[in-house]
Design an enzyme around this catalytic site. Sequence first.
Site, short mmCIF file in Angstrom:
data_model
loop_
_atom_site.label_atom_id
_atom_site.label_comp_id
_atom_site.label_asym_id
_atom_site.label_seq_id
_atom_site.Cartn_x
_atom_site.Cartn_y
_atom_site.Cartn_z
N VAL A 238 5.13 55.37 -46.08
CA VAL A 238 4.33 54.14 -46.02
C VAL A 238 4.00 53.58 -47.40
CG1 VAL A 238 2.06 55.26 -46.02
CG2 VAL A 238 2.36 53.11 -44.80
N SER B 61 9.53 55.72 -50.70
CA SER B 61 8.75 56.13 -49.53
C SER B 61 9.44 57.27 -48.77
CB SER B 61 8.51 54.94 -48.59
OG SER B 61 7.84 53.91 -49.24
N ARG B 62 10.16 58.12 -49.51
CA ARG B 62 10.93 59.17 -48.87
C ARG B 62 10.19 60.49 -48.80
NH1 ARG B 62 12.89 62.80 -52.24
NH2 ARG B 62 14.56 63.41 -50.85
N SER C 176 0.34 62.73 -52.31
CA SER C 176 1.36 63.59 -51.71
C SER C 176 0.96 65.06 -51.69
CB SER C 176 2.69 63.42 -52.45
OG SER C 176 2.55 63.75 -53.82
N GLU D 103 5.59 52.08 -49.75
CA GLU D 103 6.10 50.77 -50.11
C GLU D 103 5.82 49.70 -49.06
OE1 GLU D 103 10.18 51.46 -52.47
OE2 GLU D 103 10.14 52.30 -50.46
N GLY E 105 -0.64 59.51 -57.59
CA GLY E 105 -1.76 58.75 -57.05
C GLY E 105 -1.63 58.43 -55.59
N GLN E 106 -0.46 58.72 -54.99
CA GLN E 106 -0.23 58.38 -53.59
C GLN E 106 -0.77 59.42 -52.63
OE1 GLN E 106 1.86 60.01 -55.43
NE2 GLN E 106 3.73 60.64 -54.42
#
Length: 789
Positions: free
Chosen positions: A740, A541-542, A503, A742, A500-501
């Site tokens: 970003v 957040s890596r 990526s 977190e 959901g981020q």
Amino acid sequence: MPKLETQELDRDSRAPYREVGRSVPRLEGAAKVTGSAEYIHNLRVPGMLHGKICRSSVAHGRIVGIDSSAALAIEGVHAVITIDEVLTLVANPYYGPAFHDQPILAHGKVRHVGEPVAVVLAADPHVAEEASNLVEIAYEPIEAVFDEVAAARPGAPVIHDVLKPAGMFTDLKYLQGRSGTNVALDARVRRGDVVRGFAESDRIFEHTFRSGKVMHAAFEPIVSLAEMNGHDELTIHSATQSPSFVRSEISRLLGWPENRVRVRTAFLGGGFGAKLYIKLEALVAVCALIVRKPVRIALTMDEQFYTITKHGATVRIKTGVKNDGRIIARQVETFWNGGAYADIGPRVTQKSGFTAAGPYDIEHVALDNFAVYTNEPPAGALRGFGISQVSWAYERQADIIARTLGIDPLDFRRRNILREGRPHVTGTRISNLEIPGVLDLLSDRMEWDRPFDRGTGTIRRGRGLALGLKACISPTTSVAIVHVYGDGSCAVHCGTVDMGQGSDTVMAQVAGEVLGIRAESVQVLHPDTSSTPYDMGTLGSRSTFHMGHAVRMAALSVRAQLLEIAGRAFGVDPTDLACCDAAVVCGDGRRLTLRELMLERFAMQAGNVVGVGSYAPSYEKANPETGQSPDITPFWMLGGAGAEIAVDMETGRINVTKLVNVADVGRAINPSIVERQLIGAAIMQAGFTLFEEMILIDGQVLNASLADYKIPGFLDLPEDLSAAYVEIPHENGPFGAKGVGETGVFSPAPAIANALYDAIGVVVTDLPLTPERVLRAIRKAEGRPMEDD
């Protein structure tokens, strides 16, 4: 011939980028909207059995006996699996990323309410559920301990007799096997002389801050399905954030080479850390091997409360300051409630613990952090990885100090912040971190210098702000493959899980930027350990920084090959060429599309051009005695938040009217995704701040359902909710970017609480800020405490 511009340009130059910095619509958006996106929760395979878990009803006890006869008598029940069946397959059935402490099923004793003891398998999930209620388990109770501070004391009931370090992570290899204690890890940082620092201080402030356990509440529950491939291979379909880790851990448990274990995933319906490392994968794997049939286990929302939580924490913070507001010394003790099994708790303790002094330049510091076992459900990673627990303490105390000294809270922070080139308390120098810029942006968005309406009567108003600092987890490794196919189309193979981020979209933008193609035309393949290379996991957040680097390097390898092919075709040096608009172009105007290049190379629509990129940043392990390291992290994350609230003095109810979330993002690969990440993080953290709390009594969760455990809804959102970011490209980031995901959870909680303090002058030290808790504080301050206080 003059050289054309390539995309290897100065990091501060924005002009040449076409894909980076563009708000590309999420590539999977149409699939999700139409319902065609794949989720493991929807997967079914022929002959599959459903598993329902029989769970412990006691917090700590020896297993005296298990009677499954009534369950086996139910028509349709295929098997009841206990640790006895598991031991016929796996000699040492313990797993975990920090310690091998968690059994696949309870082995000899249980350590928390809800621990899996047995599994009923049936073709019909309703039959399996009915039968699971008929399995009778007898216990001999053992004294339990639930409070993290009490559990750390000598003489507390010991939960694990012996600890066996996993040795999985380089930075945790100093962990020792222990006995006779519930402290899984104690991590310390020492800088200067804290005793001298307190002696030199004009004022000393001491407080204890607490935050309870909360739940991830991802809407797709934890789910795994295992099936055999032939007689000696296994495929695990899992909603996991770390497929590479799952493969290596299952291989270790079974004693198999990794090439016999395949782990694949799809889109995740949220994760937030709940789906990291092993959750159900070991259990479905052994069940499938025992019954030689596919086995699926999907948790209900209620069961997830007993599977993984966020660490509750007690933070004792002592700070010495001069009368002008300069912080001279800080001592912090943090006790992390890790629950019955360590999971990644020791790493949370270590990585978050060394930031417990905050984003401040302090000469004398002593930080002590304790990962503690208790008889509560296990705790692990949750978005922010422990930072919100420590920032809750140091940012709440910052406002108390500032207002006691008569200093504006914004000015107090400006006087004490770490600046470029100054050493963090770990000894690593601060670089590529824009704390002054974040404070300036926060001040601007909050209109901090304008008059503020304080409210009248029973409604009082206040405003507050806060900062939070995090070091990206290290050391970790990411590997990526970029393919250009015979028709010139492009695909990225990487192990980053899109939960959901966004990526997938970001990785497509990185590859597209290097190859001169539109991100929309790049396919990003979902993690499958049989075809996508290693990635440590989607966490911390890596991904943008680490996997973004790996994808960029793989794409650069492909680009070099394409330019070489074109150079031969054009009869020019490849350095005189550039990738642009899905073609390679020459300075004299000639161009070959990627498809034409492939035809040039293979004489037909065939073949592949393949590039591989691997990225692992530098890292120097901290001295375990002092916590000092010159290279503790590849990049720093910084978040800030500002809040305005109205509080009802008669009920204690807080209404957040304005919430601004600000971050230092390096460079925004996709500005729209960055903004949504910060908004989503603010909403999530607002829930943790105002009302989300697992209520536990004797280890039993009393509100283990979304009917009783409330998460934010639309009516809970602030009227004015916004995000903003500072964009100063990171010198080592891919195109200047850093993570970003977190950053937005570090600061909203203390900002809201600082606004409450500004409104009514009452200090509340425990989260969440429920109406009852706030009203009790108001009544106590007024000298008329509630009857049961």
